[in-house]
Scaffold this active site. Structure first.
Site, short mmCIF file in Angstrom:
data_model
loop_
_atom_site.label_atom_id
_atom_site.label_comp_id
_atom_site.label_asym_id
_atom_site.label_seq_id
_atom_site.Cartn_x
_atom_site.Cartn_y
_atom_site.Cartn_z
N ASP A 171 0.85 -1.18 0.00
CA ASP A 171 0.00 0.00 0.00
C ASP A 171 0.90 1.24 0.00
O ASP A 171 1.89 1.30 0.74
CB ASP A 171 -0.88 -0.03 1.26
CG ASP A 171 -2.01 0.98 1.19
OD1 ASP A 171 -3.07 0.62 0.68
OD2 ASP A 171 -1.81 2.12 1.66
N ILE A 172 0.57 2.23 -0.85
CA ILE A 172 1.34 3.48 -0.88
C ILE A 172 1.03 4.27 0.40
O ILE A 172 -0.14 4.52 0.71
CB ILE A 172 1.00 4.32 -2.11
CG1 ILE A 172 1.30 3.53 -3.40
CG2 ILE A 172 1.79 5.63 -2.11
CD1 ILE A 172 0.88 4.25 -4.67
N GLU A 215 -4.77 2.54 -4.22
CA GLU A 215 -3.31 2.60 -4.13
C GLU A 215 -2.71 1.31 -3.60
O GLU A 215 -1.55 1.27 -3.19
CB GLU A 215 -2.90 3.77 -3.22
CG GLU A 215 -3.21 3.60 -1.75
CD GLU A 215 -4.62 4.05 -1.36
OE1 GLU A 215 -4.83 4.32 -0.17
OE2 GLU A 215 -5.50 4.12 -2.25
#
Length: 313
Positions: A171-172, A215
């Site tokens: 996950d960003i 994301e």
């Protein structure tokens, strides 16, 4: 454009030679002389179309077709029966088993060439549509649907040998703040660059990188044990760090970073794909709540998970 592959299945070599002479200028041609061999060849070559004789010793064409259509890896390969029977009842039986056409013997070259050409082109168009349905439009990676389908296939395949399977979820970090600061077009460019970095880090042809949603990304790593999967995760993290995408509102770095969770287990009968997703997602949660920009790895097995679910030590 890569030439389509045609698998000819016939116990008479003379029939194979005739059909090969008609098709070899336009297609890659392989052949089998028995039903058992045909199933093995179909799995190893994944042909674009199968020309299947009905009357063969051992497993006949009807049974071969039934097994092809029952196999998730082979079900989409079009089958044309080749037979001298000329019997409407047999034609109906073949079509009911999933064949798309019939060609009668003796072979008429023009008819064979036309029907094979039509069905190969139809399969090419179907494959294009199917690819669009399982590809993320922004990044070009596989989408969540394709990832879940591939995971289903891999767990079943690897369970036959008790082999390893690893799943990575990432996950960003602080991506909402990134979008709020730089705008959604910049956010889309960031996601695209992260996807490219992910593709560079995941090098084996058997591995599948995917955009899981928003994301969040994922990777399926068949035959990768915990150590091998952690090395891939480290490479992913380094590749994304090297992008040096500015993120002034990140609480941990002036640049874009990712949090990563890794779940690894030996595939065994009874283990469902959601086990890997659940465990990788749990490790991702631990990475995010442990400070982000880090990797957390777990190795699990079905008995331990069952014991945890039952509340026993």
């Amino acid at each position: 454009m890569t030439r389509a592959t045609i698998l000819i299945v016939d116990d008479e070599i003379s029939n194979i030679e005739i059909m090969n002479a008609v098709l070899e200028d336009d297609y890659e041609v392989c052949f089998s002389t028995s039903g058992e061999q045909a199933l093995e060849t179909a799995r190893s070559t994944q042909p674009d179309l199968i020309l299947l004789d009905v009357l063969m010793p051992g497993i006949d064409g009807f049974e071969v077709c039934r097994q092809l259509k029952a196999d998730p890896e082979l079900v989409d390969i079009p089958v044309i029966f080749t037979t001298g029977l000329g019997d409407t009842e047999d034609e109906m039986r073949g079509l009911s088993l999933g064949a798309i056409d019939y060609v009668t013997k003796p072979i008429q070259p023009a008819i064979l060439r036309a029907r094979v050409g039509n069905h190969v082109e139809l399969k090419r168009l179907r494959d294009q549509l199917a690819s669009m349905a399982v590809t993320d439009a922004l990044t070009g990676l596989s989408n969540r649907r394709q990832m879940e389908r591939a995971l289903q296939t891999e767990t079943a395949r690897l369970a036959r040998a008790g082999d390893w399977l690893s799943v990575i979820m990432l996950d960003i970090d602080f991506f909402k703040q990134f979008n709020d600061t730089y705008g959604h077009p910049a956010g889309d460019r960031c996601i695209t660059m992260v996807a490219s970095a992910l593709t560079r880090a995941v090098k084996r042809a058997s591995d599948l990188p995917a955009r899981y949603g928003g994301e969040e990304f994922a990777c399926i790593l068949p035959s990768a044990d915990p150590h091998g999967a952690e090395l891939v995760a480290q490479e992913i993290r380094l590749q994304i760090q090297s992008l040096n995408i500015p993120h002034e509102r990140s609480q941990i770095s002036p640049f874009i970073t990712v949090s990563i969770g890794v779940a690894s287990a030996r595939c065994l009968p009874g283990m469902t794909p959601d086990l890997w997703i659940t465990e990788a997602d749990r490790q991702l949660y631990l990475s995010k709540h442990g400070g982000r920009n880090r990797i957390t790895v777990t190795q699990f097995d079905l008995p331990t998970l069952q014991a945890i679910a039952a509340g026993t030590p």
